[in-house]
Scaffold this motif. Sequence first.
Motif, PDB file in Angstrom:
ATOM      1  N   GLU A  76       0.822  -1.210   0.000  1.00  0.00           N
ATOM      2  CA  GLU A  76       0.000   0.000   0.000  1.00  0.00           C
ATOM      3  C   GLU A  76       0.857   1.261   0.000  1.00  0.00           C
ATOM      4  OE1 GLU A  76      -3.232   0.302  -0.364  1.00  0.00           O
ATOM      5  OE2 GLU A  76      -3.660  -1.846  -0.391  1.00  0.00           O
ATOM      6  N   GLY A  77       2.172   1.069  -0.102  1.00  0.00           N
ATOM      7  CA  GLY A  77       3.060   2.221  -0.277  1.00  0.00           C
ATOM      8  C   GLY A  77       3.569   2.833   1.010  1.00  0.00           C
ATOM      9  N   LEU A  78       3.393   2.125   2.142  1.00  0.00           N
ATOM     10  CA  LEU A  78       3.889   2.694   3.404  1.00  0.00           C
ATOM     11  C   LEU A  78       5.383   2.434   3.531  1.00  0.00           C
ATOM     12  CD1 LEU A  78       3.245   4.139   6.053  1.00  0.00           C
ATOM     13  CD2 LEU A  78       2.799   1.907   7.076  1.00  0.00           C
ATOM     14  N   ASP A  79       6.116   3.484   3.821  1.00  0.00           N
ATOM     15  CA  ASP A  79       7.553   3.398   4.004  1.00  0.00           C
ATOM     16  C   ASP A  79       7.875   2.544   5.236  1.00  0.00           C
ATOM     17  OD1 ASP A  79      10.012   5.449   3.024  1.00  0.00           O
ATOM     18  OD2 ASP A  79      10.288   4.346   4.918  1.00  0.00           O
ATOM     19  N   SER A  80       8.831   1.645   5.127  1.00  0.00           N
ATOM     20  CA  SER A  80       9.171   0.767   6.257  1.00  0.00           C
ATOM     21  C   SER A  80       9.559   1.542   7.507  1.00  0.00           C
ATOM     22  CB  SER A  80      10.317  -0.173   5.874  1.00  0.00           C
ATOM     23  OG  SER A  80       9.860  -1.107   4.939  1.00  0.00           O
ATOM     24  N   SER A  81      10.115   2.735   7.330  1.00  0.00           N
ATOM     25  CA  SER A  81      10.549   3.505   8.501  1.00  0.00           C
ATOM     26  C   SER A  81       9.362   3.994   9.321  1.00  0.00           C
ATOM     27  CB  SER A  81      11.384   4.700   8.058  1.00  0.00           C
ATOM     28  OG  SER A  81      10.563   5.627   7.372  1.00  0.00           O
ATOM     29  N   ARG A  82       8.135   3.804   8.827  1.00  0.00           N
ATOM     30  CA  ARG A  82       6.936   4.195   9.582  1.00  0.00           C
ATOM     31  C   ARG A  82       6.233   2.974  10.172  1.00  0.00           C
ATOM     32  NH1 ARG A  82       7.748   7.821  11.762  1.00  0.00           N
ATOM     33  NH2 ARG A  82       5.666   8.643  12.026  1.00  0.00           N
ATOM     34  N   ILE A  83       6.939   1.843  10.213  1.00  0.00           N
ATOM     35  CA  ILE A  83       6.328   0.609  10.713  1.00  0.00           C
ATOM     36  C   ILE A  83       7.072   0.107  11.950  1.00  0.00           C
ATOM     37  CG2 ILE A  83       5.773  -1.799  10.157  1.00  0.00           C
ATOM     38  CD1 ILE A  83       5.762  -0.972   7.185  1.00  0.00           C
ATOM     39  N   VAL A  84       6.325  -0.240  12.980  1.00  0.00           N
ATOM     40  CA  VAL A  84       6.890  -0.884  14.166  1.00  0.00           C
ATOM     41  C   VAL A  84       6.313  -2.295  14.246  1.00  0.00           C
ATOM     42  CG1 VAL A  84       7.050  -0.853  16.682  1.00  0.00           C
ATOM     43  CG2 VAL A  84       6.988   1.312  15.397  1.00  0.00           C
ATOM     44  N   ILE A  85       7.183  -3.292  14.319  1.00  0.00           N
ATOM     45  CA  ILE A  85       6.706  -4.666  14.520  1.00  0.00           C
ATOM     46  C   ILE A  85       6.836  -4.985  16.011  1.00  0.00           C
ATOM     47  CG2 ILE A  85       6.986  -7.079  13.889  1.00  0.00           C
ATOM     48  CD1 ILE A  85       6.291  -5.451  11.480  1.00  0.00           C
ATOM     49  N   SER A  86       5.689  -5.234  16.633  1.00  0.00           N
ATOM     50  CA  SER A  86       5.661  -5.439  18.088  1.00  0.00           C
ATOM     51  C   SER A  86       5.780  -6.905  18.482  1.00  0.00           C
ATOM     52  CB  SER A  86       4.343  -4.897  18.650  1.00  0.00           C
ATOM     53  OG  SER A  86       4.497  -3.564  19.048  1.00  0.00           O
ATOM     54  N   HIS A  87       5.993  -7.110  19.776  1.00  0.00           N
ATOM     55  CA  HIS A  87       5.919  -8.441  20.387  1.00  0.00           C
ATOM     56  C   HIS A  87       6.907  -9.443  19.784  1.00  0.00           C
ATOM     57  CE1 HIS A  87       2.678  -6.784  22.502  1.00  0.00           C
ATOM     58  NE2 HIS A  87       1.655  -7.335  21.901  1.00  0.00           N
ATOM     59  N   LEU A  88       8.096  -8.991  19.375  1.00  0.00           N
ATOM     60  CA  LEU A  88       9.076  -9.933  18.823  1.00  0.00           C
ATOM     61  C   LEU A  88       9.678 -10.806  19.917  1.00  0.00           C
ATOM     62  CD1 LEU A  88      10.663  -7.584  16.174  1.00  0.00           C
ATOM     63  CD2 LEU A  88       9.226  -9.577  15.771  1.00  0.00           C
ATOM     64  N   ASP A  89       9.450 -10.421  21.165  1.00  0.00           N
ATOM     65  CA  ASP A  89       9.949 -11.223  22.281  1.00  0.00           C
ATOM     66  C   ASP A  89       8.825 -12.076  22.863  1.00  0.00           C
ATOM     67  OD1 ASP A  89       8.628  -8.949  23.070  1.00  0.00           O
ATOM     68  OD2 ASP A  89       9.910  -8.547  24.793  1.00  0.00           O
ATOM     69  N   SER A  90       8.083 -12.744  21.979  1.00  0.00           N
ATOM     70  CA  SER A  90       7.027 -13.650  22.433  1.00  0.00           C
ATOM     71  C   SER A  90       7.594 -15.058  22.541  1.00  0.00           C
ATOM     72  CB  SER A  90       5.876 -13.657  21.430  1.00  0.00           C
ATOM     73  OG  SER A  90       5.308 -12.378  21.332  1.00  0.00           O
ATOM     74  N   ASN A  91       7.401 -15.674  23.699  1.00  0.00           N
ATOM     75  CA  ASN A  91       7.943 -17.006  23.931  1.00  0.00           C
ATOM     76  C   ASN A  91       7.493 -17.972  22.837  1.00  0.00           C
ATOM     77  OD1 ASN A  91       9.241 -19.062  25.517  1.00  0.00           O
ATOM     78  ND2 ASN A  91       7.176 -19.803  25.984  1.00  0.00           N
ATOM     79  N   GLY A  92       8.469 -18.694  22.258  1.00  0.00           N
ATOM     80  CA  GLY A  92       8.142 -19.642  21.198  1.00  0.00           C
ATOM     81  C   GLY A  92       8.184 -19.023  19.814  1.00  0.00           C
ATOM     82  N   PHE A  93       8.255 -17.707  19.770  1.00  0.00           N
ATOM     83  CA  PHE A  93       8.261 -17.039  18.460  1.00  0.00           C
ATOM     84  C   PHE A  93       9.440 -16.077  18.311  1.00  0.00           C
ATOM     85  CE2 PHE A  93       3.867 -18.324  19.034  1.00  0.00           C
ATOM     86  CZ  PHE A  93       3.577 -18.890  17.809  1.00  0.00           C
ATOM     87  N   THR A  94      10.512 -16.298  19.075  1.00  0.00           N
ATOM     88  CA  THR A  94      11.680 -15.428  18.895  1.00  0.00           C
ATOM     89  C   THR A  94      12.516 -15.968  17.747  1.00  0.00           C
ATOM     90  OG1 THR A  94      12.916 -16.707  20.512  1.00  0.00           O
ATOM     91  CG2 THR A  94      11.757 -14.755  21.323  1.00  0.00           C
ATOM     92  N   ASN A  95      13.182 -15.053  17.041  1.00  0.00           N
ATOM     93  CA  ASN A  95      13.987 -15.455  15.890  1.00  0.00           C
ATOM     94  C   ASN A  95      14.915 -14.300  15.541  1.00  0.00           C
ATOM     95  OD1 ASN A  95      15.013 -15.991  13.345  1.00  0.00           O
ATOM     96  ND2 ASN A  95      13.140 -17.005  12.640  1.00  0.00           N
ATOM     97  N   LEU A  96      16.150 -14.434  15.960  1.00  0.00           N
ATOM     98  CA  LEU A  96      17.119 -13.350  15.808  1.00  0.00           C
ATOM     99  C   LEU A  96      17.318 -12.963  14.346  1.00  0.00           C
ATOM    100  CD1 LEU A  96      19.117 -11.546  17.337  1.00  0.00           C
ATOM    101  CD2 LEU A  96      20.824 -13.350  17.055  1.00  0.00           C
ATOM    102  N   GLU A  97      17.450 -13.967  13.480  1.00  0.00           N
ATOM    103  CA  GLU A  97      17.707 -13.653  12.068  1.00  0.00           C
ATOM    104  C   GLU A  97      16.527 -12.921  11.441  1.00  0.00           C
ATOM    105  OE1 GLU A  97      20.661 -13.800  10.679  1.00  0.00           O
ATOM    106  OE2 GLU A  97      21.232 -14.473  12.691  1.00  0.00           O
TER     107      GLU A  97
END
Lengths: 317, 336
Positions: free
Chosen positions: A185-206
């Motif tokens: 939809e044309g949204l610049d990545s710098s305007r996006i925050v991905i939350s909850h990356l520290d959810s147990n069972g769903f962490t992935n450093l790479e």
Amino acid sequence: MAYINTVLGPVHPDEISVTAIHEHLMSGLPGWEYDPDFWFDMGTAFEDCYNAVMDFKLLGGQTYVECSGISSARDLDIYVKLASSIRDMHIIASTGFLGDSNIAPHFRRKDAAYFEELFVREITHGMGKTGVKAGVISIGASENFTGLEEMVYRAAARAATRTGAAVITQGVQTIFKQLQILNDEGLDSSRIVISHLDSNGFTNLERDKQIARTGAYIAYDRIGTQNTPRNIFGMPDEDRLKLILNLLDAGLQDHILLSTSSQCQSLGWGESNVHSVSHLLRYFLPRLRKAGVDEATINTLLVENPRNVLTIQQRLT
Amino acid sequence: MVMTVKGEMRPEELGWAALFEHILFAFPGWENDPWVDFNRAQVTESAVASLREFKNAGGGTIVDFNGTLLGRDAELLANISSLADVNIIATTGFSGQDFTPGHFLFPGATRRRDILDQQAGITYEVQRLDADYLAKIFYEELTLGMVGPGMMRTSFKAGVVKTGANWDRVTEADEIAIRGAARAAKKAGVAVLTTGISQAQRQWEILLEEGIKPDRIVIGRCDDGRAIDLERDKEFARKGAFVSYNHIGWEDTSLPYCIPDERRAELVKTMIKNGFAENIILSCDAVCCAISIPQPKHSYSHLLKSFVPRLKKLRIKDSVIDTILRENPKRVLGGK
């Protein structure tokens, strides 16, 4: 002009310092109000919110971002009253919908164009019938990523592009699909925050490195949660710290955000006040320092990055 | 006795009654829509005017068929009822998963609830979202007062229970709501009105399993254009239930659920000819203030001013019309 929308009005971005980017004061699925078992005493609830936010402020916190969005117990009266009662504490409210089950039936019959106008209106004119403006768009996706959620994502991306506000998104099972729709939809990545990356069972450093390298922000915002049968996404702070140190080593400090996702008043089937936003500064900050993270980097994580996320660059449309 | 928003009444006092009507109609969450223009004063005025017209045409009672979730406003109902001098019976219960907000959509969801234990300090119990949980909510709306905005229980009690289901199936969330409604209705001794005709059979089975007697069940929306089936209606009537043609006035056939009143009158006539006059309920599903759906053009009096004359033209006798509009509601709502 660049500004940040707080519930008391726009402020200059430089007025914003230490920020918790993903928190909840009141939190519940729509419909809790029809269930007397979840009714609460408003005075006590306000006091709980006040104590939590004041505690955060006394530890050096200054900005609190409420990410509940529409129809998930967003209570503007409480936000405004809190912001007016605690000097130099900025409360930022959000528009958007947190996920399929957070979308109340009235909105389930609407389309992407409606959602887009709704989000734009809440950022530029005011939320609901008030003149209190939202500062960010907070959206979420369930693991099935429903059609309704996709509509909300498309609308959020368009509204963010039109207004300049950022999108905070949650739902760790479908991150790349979410990113793709927002980018489509044309949204610049710098305007996006991905939350909850520290959810147990769903962490992935790479994965997190990959997201950060697109220019998006990666949020470790379950700080202070314990892993219990009733909080399956909780994980120990030491594991979270390891992830963050690795990302700092990779030079990605400009993309990392920290918060606790606490809930002062849970109005659904979860629990209230299990942990508090203060945990970020009282326990996690010393942990970062002890691990050798320098003050300049800490300032980047807690002040500069959130400030960049929250800043709205005035657009012409 | 029958509970109205003005208090208990004897069933004989209800008069001609329309059991499926709405003052407001809105889906949960509408308060957050900035473009909804809700004017309480204007709604009160127009509802009172429409209800007076209904009364002048011979009407005595309406059931506000909203249930707990669809824009029911207990205080507004009570005020309108007093001003118009028409009895209003409010409903509790849900209307199907599509109309139910997230809080009630996760059967089995648990919550830890801290309770004080005098010996051991704080202990807790685990609550589960199930039929009994919902039954308690509905029963309290029938006996203590309906929930209102601002976390407050009003002093106005609901008088009937409704059930509903999604169009394609009775979901798990629907089933606990139907069972909950049935248990509350049984305990409080009130009637059950169903909606969602495509799933009427399954709802009926669940209601009987829960011990509801057929003569306290109204199968609603039998005149839904997508599911007309006279054999089904006769079967329900034969078993002692009431079958309801309650979409009278919804004639815009560009909508799949609408049919012309002419056809609807033929259905009613056929049922009467088959000897089921004592099992028929009529209503016109009018909405004074439609918030989440298009505003229908007809109002409460359409039933008496347009549809009843149509039945008379089909040579339905006055006494039969009186049975359908007065005696049947009296029996199902009053129980005997």
